[in-house]
Design a protein around this motif. Structure first.
Motif, PDB file in Angstrom:
ATOM      1  N   LYS A 335       6.262  25.989   4.972  1.00 16.69           N
ATOM      2  CA  LYS A 335       7.410  25.768   4.086  1.00 16.69           C
ATOM      3  C   LYS A 335       7.234  26.509   2.772  1.00 16.69           C
ATOM      4  O   LYS A 335       8.168  27.130   2.255  1.00 16.69           O
ATOM      5  N   ALA A 336       6.008  26.475   2.234  1.00 15.33           N
ATOM      6  CA  ALA A 336       5.730  27.168   0.970  1.00 15.33           C
ATOM      7  C   ALA A 336       5.867  28.669   1.132  1.00 15.33           C
ATOM      8  O   ALA A 336       6.348  29.375   0.237  1.00 15.33           O
ATOM      9  N   ALA A 337       5.447  29.179   2.290  1.00 19.45           N
ATOM     10  CA  ALA A 337       5.507  30.621   2.537  1.00 19.45           C
ATOM     11  C   ALA A 337       6.951  31.108   2.642  1.00 19.45           C
ATOM     12  O   ALA A 337       7.245  32.273   2.347  1.00 19.45           O
ATOM     13  N   SER A 338       7.847  30.224   3.036  1.00 22.14           N
ATOM     14  CA  SER A 338       9.255  30.619   3.190  1.00 22.14           C
ATOM     15  C   SER A 338      10.077  30.359   1.930  1.00 22.14           C
ATOM     16  O   SER A 338      11.262  30.667   1.886  1.00 22.14           O
ATOM     17  N   GLN A 339       9.434  29.791   0.910  1.00 19.58           N
ATOM     18  CA  GLN A 339      10.153  29.464  -0.337  1.00 19.58           C
ATOM     19  C   GLN A 339      10.634  30.728  -1.047  1.00 19.58           C
ATOM     20  O   GLN A 339       9.919  31.723  -1.127  1.00 19.58           O
ATOM     21  N   THR A 340      11.853  30.677  -1.560  1.00 20.95           N
ATOM     22  CA  THR A 340      12.401  31.761  -2.378  1.00 20.95           C
ATOM     23  C   THR A 340      13.006  31.144  -3.631  1.00 20.95           C
ATOM     24  O   THR A 340      13.219  29.924  -3.703  1.00 20.95           O
ATOM     25  N   LEU A 341      13.293  31.979  -4.607  1.00 21.85           N
ATOM     26  CA  LEU A 341      13.938  31.472  -5.822  1.00 21.85           C
ATOM     27  C   LEU A 341      15.312  30.910  -5.485  1.00 21.85           C
ATOM     28  O   LEU A 341      15.745  29.900  -6.041  1.00 21.85           O
ATOM     29  N   GLU A 342      15.982  31.552  -4.538  1.00 17.50           N
ATOM     30  CA  GLU A 342      17.299  31.065  -4.125  1.00 17.50           C
ATOM     31  C   GLU A 342      17.202  29.674  -3.499  1.00 17.50           C
ATOM     32  O   GLU A 342      18.051  28.815  -3.728  1.00 17.50           O
ATOM     33  N   SER A 343      16.148  29.451  -2.682  1.00 16.72           N
ATOM     34  CA  SER A 343      16.018  28.144  -2.037  1.00 16.72           C
ATOM     35  C   SER A 343      15.741  27.043  -3.057  1.00 16.72           C
ATOM     36  O   SER A 343      16.029  25.868  -2.814  1.00 16.72           O
ATOM     37  N   LEU A 344      15.204  27.411  -4.206  1.00 16.47           N
ATOM     38  CA  LEU A 344      14.928  26.441  -5.263  1.00 16.47           C
ATOM     39  C   LEU A 344      16.128  26.201  -6.166  1.00 16.47           C
ATOM     40  O   LEU A 344      16.404  25.067  -6.572  1.00 16.47           O
ATOM     41  N   GLU A 433      23.822  17.680 -16.307  1.00  9.54           N
ATOM     42  CA  GLU A 433      24.122  16.770 -15.198  1.00  9.54           C
ATOM     43  C   GLU A 433      23.943  17.433 -13.832  1.00  9.54           C
ATOM     44  O   GLU A 433      24.434  16.918 -12.825  1.00  9.54           O
ATOM     45  N   ASP A 434      23.239  18.538 -13.769  1.00 11.45           N
ATOM     46  CA  ASP A 434      23.106  19.302 -12.528  1.00 11.45           C
ATOM     47  C   ASP A 434      22.266  18.559 -11.487  1.00 11.45           C
ATOM     48  O   ASP A 434      21.175  18.074 -11.784  1.00 11.45           O
ATOM     49  N   GLU A 435      22.763  18.481 -10.256  1.00  8.72           N
ATOM     50  CA  GLU A 435      22.068  17.758  -9.192  1.00  8.72           C
ATOM     51  C   GLU A 435      20.788  18.455  -8.732  1.00  8.72           C
ATOM     52  O   GLU A 435      19.917  17.832  -8.111  1.00  8.72           O
ATOM     53  N   ARG A 436      20.635  19.738  -9.048  1.00  8.28           N
ATOM     54  CA  ARG A 436      19.430  20.466  -8.639  1.00  8.28           C
ATOM     55  C   ARG A 436      18.189  19.992  -9.374  1.00  8.28           C
ATOM     56  O   ARG A 436      17.054  20.198  -8.911  1.00  8.28           O
ATOM     57  N   LYS A 437      18.369  19.372 -10.519  1.00  7.22           N
ATOM     58  CA  LYS A 437      17.231  18.914 -11.312  1.00  7.22           C
ATOM     59  C   LYS A 437      16.379  17.906 -10.548  1.00  7.22           C
ATOM     60  O   LYS A 437      15.151  17.987 -10.544  1.00  7.22           O
ATOM     61  N   ALA A 438      17.011  16.952  -9.889  1.00  8.19           N
ATOM     62  CA  ALA A 438      16.278  15.925  -9.145  1.00  8.19           C
ATOM     63  C   ALA A 438      15.471  16.556  -8.017  1.00  8.19           C
ATOM     64  O   ALA A 438      14.318  16.173  -7.765  1.00  8.19           O
ATOM     65  N   PHE A 439      16.067  17.534  -7.334  1.00 10.75           N
ATOM     66  CA  PHE A 439      15.375  18.229  -6.248  1.00 10.75           C
ATOM     67  C   PHE A 439      14.133  18.952  -6.764  1.00 10.75           C
ATOM     68  O   PHE A 439      13.057  18.895  -6.157  1.00 10.75           O
ATOM     69  N   GLN A 460       7.755  32.603  -4.505  1.00  7.81           N
ATOM     70  CA  GLN A 460       6.758  31.590  -4.174  1.00  7.81           C
ATOM     71  C   GLN A 460       6.089  31.069  -5.445  1.00  7.81           C
ATOM     72  O   GLN A 460       6.009  31.764  -6.457  1.00  7.81           O
ATOM     73  N   THR A 461       5.608  29.831  -5.381  1.00 11.87           N
ATOM     74  CA  THR A 461       4.966  29.202  -6.525  1.00 11.87           C
ATOM     75  C   THR A 461       3.602  29.831  -6.779  1.00 11.87           C
ATOM     76  O   THR A 461       2.763  29.868  -5.876  1.00 11.87           O
ATOM     77  N   VAL A 462       3.379  30.303  -8.012  1.00 14.13           N
ATOM     78  CA  VAL A 462       2.072  30.867  -8.345  1.00 14.13           C
ATOM     79  C   VAL A 462       1.250  29.909  -9.202  1.00 14.13           C
ATOM     80  O   VAL A 462       0.021  30.009  -9.249  1.00 14.13           O
ATOM     81  N   SER A 463       1.904  28.954  -9.884  1.00 16.55           N
ATOM     82  CA  SER A 463       1.174  27.954 -10.653  1.00 16.55           C
ATOM     83  C   SER A 463       2.052  26.741 -10.907  1.00 16.55           C
ATOM     84  O   SER A 463       3.200  26.868 -11.327  1.00 16.55           O
TER      85      SER A 463
END
Length: 583
Positions: A335-344, A433-439, A460-463
């Protein structure tokens, strides 16, 4: 728990009288105003109770101490308590002391109270120092956990009795059953939120999760919401699994409010077993879910981290054996390897962040950049203190790297606070009030603010702790990767070759400070600037005292600068530190 050996307090055989008397005062007081001669105290042991009305842990512990005190009195056992107040005014002292059935050092004797704090090196409250009244020997300087867990059973609070209780607890764990963990001599049942009594025997042969809960505490609320879904799923697939809530609430209404939303069982609110389980499982954080196996033995003292990391998918790892955890780890890795900025940062039509003028900036414009997700809020003091540093380092990075941005993710409670705080920031943000914050908070398990998460150019997350890197290295930490940290470590190691191995410093004149290499992961708190440090420090092991090299070495430079300033100061002025004033 610390185990105290009998020690003298420096008064020899003069006992409690010499400890409590101060100057011309030879008495203590009751909450009625009555003065009691210290020489008339015949009880032993005597407990010095360092506490204050403004301290929530003190207010939680005081009723337990009162209960123990009264129970010992009813049994005719010799015991006295002396309240040493940390309150800031006499009105608060009187209101708090009015609830206590024991003695106190008069509030007016501030020197006496401060002297006792110093003598027993009290660094935090509540603190309960229990002594032999005749000899002055300290039985324990850590009486709070013993009274909290054992109450009258800990009497007379001697090292021998404490050791005995520890041995009993050790034996209990070795012979643990689900009944011994959840039941008492007078209660062999649990309760449902409908008021039904369920025999503990019905849980035999099942996996049982003990979930420590506090009503209204955000991390616990979020955790139990996920746990409820996992609980229902495991029931659905036929797993023999039950959850038992262990309430840490101080009142029944709070417990009932949270328990009403839970599909599992609970130990009755206020039951002494709740307090005992806190110590038994060495509770150190919330949320905590201790897992008991089908044989009644503890499998894991806390699987909450596993559930928080994997969310609902954690059910596939039940009962969290090493083999099952490997499966979860592989899924998380994929899951981490498939993470993108768009997915976040993209969710449905929410595909933008906002700029300073409120304009929507497409997330696509951030793709390929190093992006820091900045979790913060105006109401948070540490956040306000950190912001100027972050702005300064942000500007430094932007001067050299256009492929860098920060996105503010606010925990503010109203739009005006958000707008005011965001106005101080030169970067972008998610709307309040953005719902993405909770995610995002859930994804990165944000438990405290300020917090910085670094997302690399690939998405991908570097830190997950870029704040620490920023505090330690400033703009030089960019792009916050492991490789960059290793480079910085090599640079520090090279610089350290020119530092003195030992030095004396005005902040710690008792002993020399020794240069110590802690390794790249060895963090510490600097006792000079009170900021975090790593890798290298000037340390005194005996006193657990550390200074950043820059703080320790700055003294020599400061002396040179002070001399220079004195030479350059106009006639009639003296410059000391950061201030120049008229002589």
């Amino acid at each position: 728990m610390a185990e105290a050996a009998p020690t003298t307090n420096g008064v020899g055989g003069s006992g409690i009288g010499a400890i409590l008397a101060a100057g011309d005062r030879d008495f203590l007081v009751r909450n009625s105003g009555e003065q009691v001669k210290i020489s008339s105290i015949e009880a032993s042991p005597v407990a010095l109770y360092f506490s204050a009305s403004w301290c929530p842990p003190c207010r939680r512990f005081t009723p337990k101490l009162i209960e123990t005190y009264k129970e010992l009195a009813s049994e005719g056992k010799s015991f006295e308590v002396v309240f040493v107040s940390g309150d800031q005014d006499e009105e608060a002292f009187n209101e708090y002391f009015a609830k206590m059935p024991w003695l106190a050092v008069p509030f007016s004797d501030s020197e006496g109270r401060e002297g006792l704090n110093g003598q027993f090196k009290v660094s935090g409250i509540p603190n309960l120092v229990i002594l032999d009244a005749k000899t002055g020997e300290v039985y324990t300087d850590d009486g709070v956990p013993f009274v909290s867990e054992h109450g009258v059973e800990a009497y007379p609070f001697t090292p021998e009795r404490i050791t005995e209780l520890k041995e009993q607890e050790k034996a209990a764990k070795a012979n643990q059953t689900i009944q011994s963990v959840l039941g008492t001599s007078t209660r062999d049942y649990l309760i449902s939120n409908k008021g039904d009594k369920v025999p503990i025997s019905e849980l035999e042969g099942k996996y049982v999760g003990l979930c420590f809960v506090v009503n209204g505490y955000g991390p616990v609320v979020e955790f139990t919401d996920v746990l409820a879904k996992i609980y229902e799923k495991l029931k659905e697939v036929g797993e023999k699994f039950e959850v038992v809530a262990v309430s840490l609430d101080s009142d029944e209404s709070s417990f009932n409010e949270s328990f009403a939303k839970m599909p599992w069982l609970a130990i009755p609110q206020g039951d002494k077993m709740c307090e005992k389980l806190v110590s038994y499982f060495e509770l150190s954080s919330l949320p905590t879910l201790a897992l008991i196996g089908t044989d009644g033995k503890t499998l894991n003292t806390n699987v909450a981290d596993i559930i928080e990391e994997h969310g609902f998918d954690a059910w596939e790892g039940f009962p969290f054996s090493s083999e099952k955890l490997e499966i979860l780890a592989e899924k998380a890795k994929a899951k981490a390897a498939s993470q993108t900025l768009e997915s976040l940062l993209i969710s449905g039509d929410l595909n933008f962040v906002i700029g300073k003028d409120g304009a929507k900036v497409p997330v696509s414009e951030l793709v390929g950049k190093t992006v820091l997700l900045y979790f913060s809020a105006k109401w948070c003091g540490p956040c306000r203190a950190f912001l100027p540093t972050l702005v300064k380092e942000y500007n430094k990075i932007k001067e050299k790297n256009s492929d860098f941005e920060i996105v503010f993710i606010s925990s503010d409670r109203d739009q005006s606070s958000f707008d005011e705080f965001f106005s101080e920031m030169p970067w972008m943000a998610l709307p309040l009030e953005d719902e993405r914050k909770a995610f995002l908070k859930k994804t990165f398990r944000i438990r405290g603010i300020p917090s910085l998460v670094a997302i690399g150019p690939t998405g991908q997350t570097v830190s997950k702790d870029a704040k620490a890197q920023m505090m330690l290295h400033g703009a030089d930490a960019f792009p916050f990767t492991e490789e960059r940290l290793e480079e910085l470590q090599k640079e520090l190691d090279e610089m350290a070759k020119g530092w003195p191995e030992k030095l004396k410093h005005e902040l710690h004149e008792e002993h020399e400070l020794v240069l110590l290499r802690r390794g790249p992961r060895g963090t510490y708190g600097c006792d000079g600037c009170e900021e975090m440090g790593s890798s290298w420090s000037y340390r005194c092991d005996e006193c657990d005292f550390d200074l950043h090299p820059k703080c320790a070495l700055a003294e020599e430079k400061k002396g040179e600068e002070d001399n220079k300033a004195a030479e350059e100061a106009p006639a009639g002025y003296v410059c000391e530190g950061d201030v120049c004033r008229k002589a």
